[in-house]
Design a protein around this motif. Structure first.
Motif, PDB file in Angstrom:
ATOM      1  N   ALA B  22       0.834  -1.207   0.000  1.00 13.90           N
ATOM      2  CA  ALA B  22       0.000   0.000   0.000  1.00 13.90           C
ATOM      3  C   ALA B  22       0.868   1.255   0.000  1.00 13.90           C
ATOM      4  O   ALA B  22       1.835   1.354   0.763  1.00 13.90           O
ATOM      5  N   GLY B  23       0.525   2.185  -0.859  1.00 11.15           N
ATOM      6  CA  GLY B  23       1.258   3.440  -0.928  1.00 11.15           C
ATOM      7  C   GLY B  23       2.498   3.384  -1.776  1.00 11.15           C
ATOM      8  O   GLY B  23       3.174   4.397  -1.979  1.00 11.15           O
ATOM      9  N   ASP B  24       2.805   2.226  -2.292  1.00  8.74           N
ATOM     10  CA  ASP B  24       4.031   2.099  -3.081  1.00  8.74           C
ATOM     11  C   ASP B  24       3.828   2.510  -4.535  1.00  8.74           C
ATOM     12  O   ASP B  24       2.699   2.633  -5.017  1.00  8.74           O
ATOM     13  N   SER B  25       4.947   2.721  -5.195  1.00  9.84           N
ATOM     14  CA  SER B  25       4.930   3.084  -6.605  1.00  9.84           C
ATOM     15  C   SER B  25       5.370   1.884  -7.431  1.00  9.84           C
ATOM     16  O   SER B  25       6.351   1.229  -7.112  1.00  9.84           O
ATOM     17  N   VAL B  26       4.643   1.615  -8.475  1.00  2.46           N
ATOM     18  CA  VAL B  26       4.887   0.439  -9.307  1.00  2.46           C
ATOM     19  C   VAL B  26       5.153   0.902 -10.738  1.00  2.46           C
ATOM     20  O   VAL B  26       4.504   1.835 -11.223  1.00  2.46           O
ATOM     21  N   ILE B  27       6.132   0.282 -11.368  1.00  5.90           N
ATOM     22  CA  ILE B  27       6.310   0.486 -12.802  1.00  5.90           C
ATOM     23  C   ILE B  27       5.995  -0.821 -13.513  1.00  5.90           C
ATOM     24  O   ILE B  27       6.495  -1.879 -13.126  1.00  5.90           O
ATOM     25  N   VAL B  28       5.137  -0.733 -14.528  1.00  7.76           N
ATOM     26  CA  VAL B  28       4.877  -1.871 -15.405  1.00  7.76           C
ATOM     27  C   VAL B  28       5.538  -1.531 -16.736  1.00  7.76           C
ATOM     28  O   VAL B  28       5.067  -0.658 -17.464  1.00  7.76           O
ATOM     29  N   ALA B  29       6.666  -2.207 -16.994  1.00  6.79           N
ATOM     30  CA  ALA B  29       7.447  -1.890 -18.184  1.00  6.79           C
ATOM     31  C   ALA B  29       7.245  -2.972 -19.230  1.00  6.79           C
ATOM     32  O   ALA B  29       7.199  -4.154 -18.906  1.00  6.79           O
ATOM     33  N   GLY B  30       7.128  -2.561 -20.488  1.00  4.42           N
ATOM     34  CA  GLY B  30       6.973  -3.558 -21.547  1.00  4.42           C
ATOM     35  C   GLY B  30       6.985  -2.913 -22.911  1.00  4.42           C
ATOM     36  O   GLY B  30       6.752  -1.705 -23.040  1.00  4.42           O
ATOM     37  N   GLY B  31       7.249  -3.711 -23.920  1.00  4.85           N
ATOM     38  CA  GLY B  31       7.230  -3.237 -25.297  1.00  4.85           C
ATOM     39  C   GLY B  31       5.807  -3.052 -25.798  1.00  4.85           C
ATOM     40  O   GLY B  31       4.844  -3.330 -25.078  1.00  4.85           O
ATOM     41  N   ALA B  32       5.702  -2.599 -27.023  1.00  2.00           N
ATOM     42  CA  ALA B  32       4.392  -2.406 -27.642  1.00  2.00           C
ATOM     43  C   ALA B  32       3.675  -3.754 -27.731  1.00  2.00           C
ATOM     44  O   ALA B  32       4.291  -4.776 -28.031  1.00  2.00           O
TER      45      ALA B  32
END
Lengths: 253, 253, 253, 253, 253, 253
Positions: B22-32
């Motif tokens: 909770a409260g965290d920052s998430v990056i979802v990284a991926g190509g097209a």
């Protein structure tokens, strides 16, 4: 014999033939998610609680509350250590550090108060984003000497941008030649699982274990396990099975 | 124990040992074409419908009508969620976001109205195209903290330019070191078919599943399946069969 | 269910689960000699002759006469389609398109006259050579929306500079994240012959075939055949035979 | 059916299904020592002596005497062809060509005198060294159209800087998308010998042979032989033996 | 038949079908430690002592005394050759060469005195470090023609920065297209030993041996041996054993 | 025969056929943690204690105390050697060296006092960080000649940024062509252990061992062991087992 600064991570201290060399500068380099901050905190917490060495933790992008919370997951009560004057967290920004006309203006006072033997900069590459290439090496060298002349053992984390790579360089600004010790952390894909590898690449003035060893982040922090076996190219992050291993399997079947 | 923010994608929540923190920052990284926007929408929709957590979706390049339409394919009625004040779509441009003298001027009002616990920025790399390298990390850090101080869990998508690669870096601007969690989505060529792989590369302050698992985009959204088996170098997008696998086949024959 | 825009290439429409999504933007990316222009023309010709959808073809570097001639090889009579007001060729230059203060000034009139449902830009990368990196994405986005708001399905070709590559990126300017559909065409060396591969990398809001399928350019235009079998790394253009394949051969002998 | 322009190299004309298309622009791309100039001269000489098509050869860095001498090794008497007004050598410099306010000022007169059906620019990349990236494509396009409007078939050589490479791009300035035909010449290391490979990568408006075929430079000029067999990755210049080939050897033993 | 300029290295002259072509320009390209200077000196010494062709050796970074000494190791008495007016060493600097308003001012006088048939520039890449990319090719071309018009055969050394490489380019400034002959020298790792390979990549107007042959630097200078056998990718510097070779070993055991 | 300057490392002197050539310039290139400084110190200490040759050690980033301490680990008493006027440590900065209007102003006096036969610059790449590309080569050349004219044998260390690499270049500024001898140190991953490799890449005017040999840093300093066997691609740092080796294992089992 030189004095040793134990990390308190038993197997890592063994790999270092007793620990870092007192007063030396260490770089812990690794990609995102390899556990650099955990290792750095563990080094300070163990110093404060097991070896009577106070520490300072300088971070540029983490908030104290998050550090407290994340540390608690490993059973480390940073707040209490701060209250006991065994640890000091400094959450600042690279700009502030640079604007303060040298590090002295920012760190002198905390150092006078805490009298630390250990200091962590998390991360030095963060600082590097605000400096030109020449400046980084000069500034890094100045910082390291500032700590040396105060008999503090310093551990700086360094962010590797690449998760996997066929060509590996620790820094592109020559800092790996300035420091006394380099520990490389690496994500390694084996059987479709991301493992973690640790290797001591450099330890000035001392022998050290040369193995690429697996490590895990457990509820007690970092635990170093055995070297990888049966693989080549572990350091690239995408190893291949040794043909020998393959033959052994043939034998086994 | 920390509070967990469930994605509602059962296997992914398992991989995350309960969900994001909770409260965290998430990056979802991926190509097209890897499904970043689908994952982000599903995270918000499930939050609003299953976990009582309202959400805001900020996009820079998609039109509301297209989002409504694409979401409907998964059975998600975004319009109704907006009418019930459980979700807010903000279709803006990076310029507008940047011109507005900080994010507050643009997001403050919606946040006050919706009181969201979840926010999605789709995509952060889009914002990055309008900033210099140093600025991106600084701005990204500021954005993440803006959300943290408002107790919102943030999920930012990040566009990887490379479809396949022998060297993989999440971002070239150091953002993967700022965020608390990194999920990597990847196209993977196996037997002349493009499969989709998902791996949690980082989860600060928590254990997590380390597997590279296949996932599919079905009529219910993202479904995570088993780890790949019998392959190495999955993370490059062009895996090779493990020689063991080959040997097993030999045995089998 | 969404409306589908059939290409009239039967197997490709199957791969797309019925065709492109009406009103969507498509990028057909490929190296020199992969058949991008042929696919784009075929899409317009079939639209005009089989599906009652008029089309506009914008090209920056081909002359009308050459297009007429090349099309005739496939049995497509572009001139007649133009006379029947089912198709319009616009042979212009990027400078002219850019100088005309937005696309409206150049395309508004033809669009009003033809009332097209389909439009082709051959090629968008050509336009990109006259713009900075940020501008390309912004301009491409504007162009795509200009077509969407007029209910036109757009297909843009994009030139990949590399014939073969171990690292593959569709565009270096982020355009593959803006569009709704990406089709990749690729030259593939197998047994010292250059084959052609087609793969649908992205189709927003719809399932699609994930296979890397061989295609040929015949006297009727593009014909899509079966997926490649027995190879890995097809997407790099220099595949390797699967070891299984090798084992099967061993068995067979 | 379109008119064909025969190269007079029998196997190459077969690969091209009869020859280049009349009026089309051809690029012959290859590294140093692959025989680009030889192919270009042979194309002109055969045109002049076998097919009644006069030619112009524009070179930027070779001296007439050397061309005469080198051609003589193949039995081609360029001087005589010039005296018979079947061929014209123009040895100029890129600066001169560019300073002359467009190509017309330099080529108009020779073209009026010779009335050529074929023209060679050896090399176009040489011209490219004096122009910016955008300019090259624009200038190349203008040059090609200048020839087309005069019903001349043009053949430009293009210098690939790399002898061997895992990633191959024909030009980095997009010229391969402008031309109608691309022939790639390549040095290929097989059994510690440098072989020569030729492949037709593109032929607008016509089918063509897709094979990577070996060719040799003999005392009669270029002779195209059979496709390579038993190898993969020929196009990289450093092929590997196909595992099938290896198995066959095993069987054979 | 063209006149041949023998190197006096028997096997190399064979590879060149008799020697370099008289009046031609040769580039000997290779990494550090491959023997470029030795080959160049040997070419001049043999010319002066065996073939009655005087020579000039221009160097930018070596001192005469060191050249005398190093040559003596091979039994070559450069001083005596100078006294006999068969050879002239010119130890200058690139700046001086460039400042002298064209090469004529610096070389005219020695050329008039020595009347050389052979000239060596060691190295041309050294000169290139003082010029922009366009200038290098132009200057190189001018230099080569200056020698040609004086009926001198020129041999320029070119320094390849890379010891090993998967991608190989001779020069990045297009000089390999200007010269008539290219000889590539390469370090090659085989069985943990650095071997030396020589290959003739280009010889305008003449056939030549295409093999990658091993060579050694002995007390008599360069001696060329047999082609490598049983390896692929020799040209990269890190060859692999041919699978055939492996099979033969299996058979042998 | 030329005079030889022994390193006192027996196996290395053997590899060099007796030692470096007197008066020559040597580059010891290697990544972080390969032992460049240790080799350089050992060269000076052995010179002073075993061969009666005094030495000067110039360093830009190490402190005397650390050098004393690290040397002591190998049993080398630098302080005593300094007191006996057999060795001089000069700890300076690149800026100071460059500001002093040529090296003479900084080194003339120590050289007059010590009368050294050997000098070490640790590291030359450090100096290079303060100079442009052209300047480095010019300055390096000037420095090397300054030492040669004073009959001093010079050894400069050079920092390779890459730990492992598929493409290897010693320097990107052409310095490897200026020096007389190149020794490459390399970390090599074998069976998940980082080994150290040493190879003599160049030795002007002399034969030398061509093997890639393992070396270790023991309590007596550097000890060179046997060549690696059974591996290819050792020089990349990530070798592969030779297939022969694999076959032998098969035989053995």
């Amino acid at each position: 014999m030189v004095d040793r600064v134990k990390t308190g991570i038993a197997e890592l201290d063994q790999m270092l033939c007793g620990g870092f060399v007192a007063g030396d500068s260490v770089i812990v380099a690794g990609g995102a998610g390899t556990g650099k901050t955990t290792l750095a905190l563990q080094y300070l917490v163990n110093g404060a609680t097991q070896f009577g060495e106070k520490g300072i933790f300088v971070t540029f992008e983490q908030m104290p509350n998050q550090l407290y919370r994340d540390a608690k997951n490993f059973g480390w009560d940073l707040k209490r250590l701060e209250q006991e004057n065994k640890l000091r967290l400094i959450c600042t920004s690279p700009e502030l550090l640079l604007e303060s006309h040298g590090i002295a203006h920012l760190l002198d006072e905390p150092i006078r108060q805490v009298k630390p033997r250990r200091i962590v900069i998390d991360s030095l590459s963060n600082l590097a984003m605000y400096l030109g290439e020449k400046e980084v090496r000069k500034e890094g060298y100045r910082l390291i000497n500032y700590f040396k002349t105060r008999q503090m053992s310093s551990l700086c984390t360094w962010e590797l941008p690449e998760i996997i790579s066929q060509n590996l360089l620790i820094t592109d600004v020559g800092l790996s030649f300035v420091v006394d010790c380099i520990i490389l952390l690496r994500l390694v894909e084996i059987e479709s699982q991301m493992h973690k590898a640790l290797v001591v690449l450099k330890l000035r003035g001392s022998d050290h274990d040369k193995a690429l060893r697996e490590f895990k982040i457990t509820s007690q922090g970092i635990t170093v396990a055995q070297p990888f076996t049966g693989f080549m190219h572990v350091i690239t992050g995408i190893p291949r099975r040794e043909p020998n291993q393959q033959n052994d399997n043939n034998k086994a079947s």
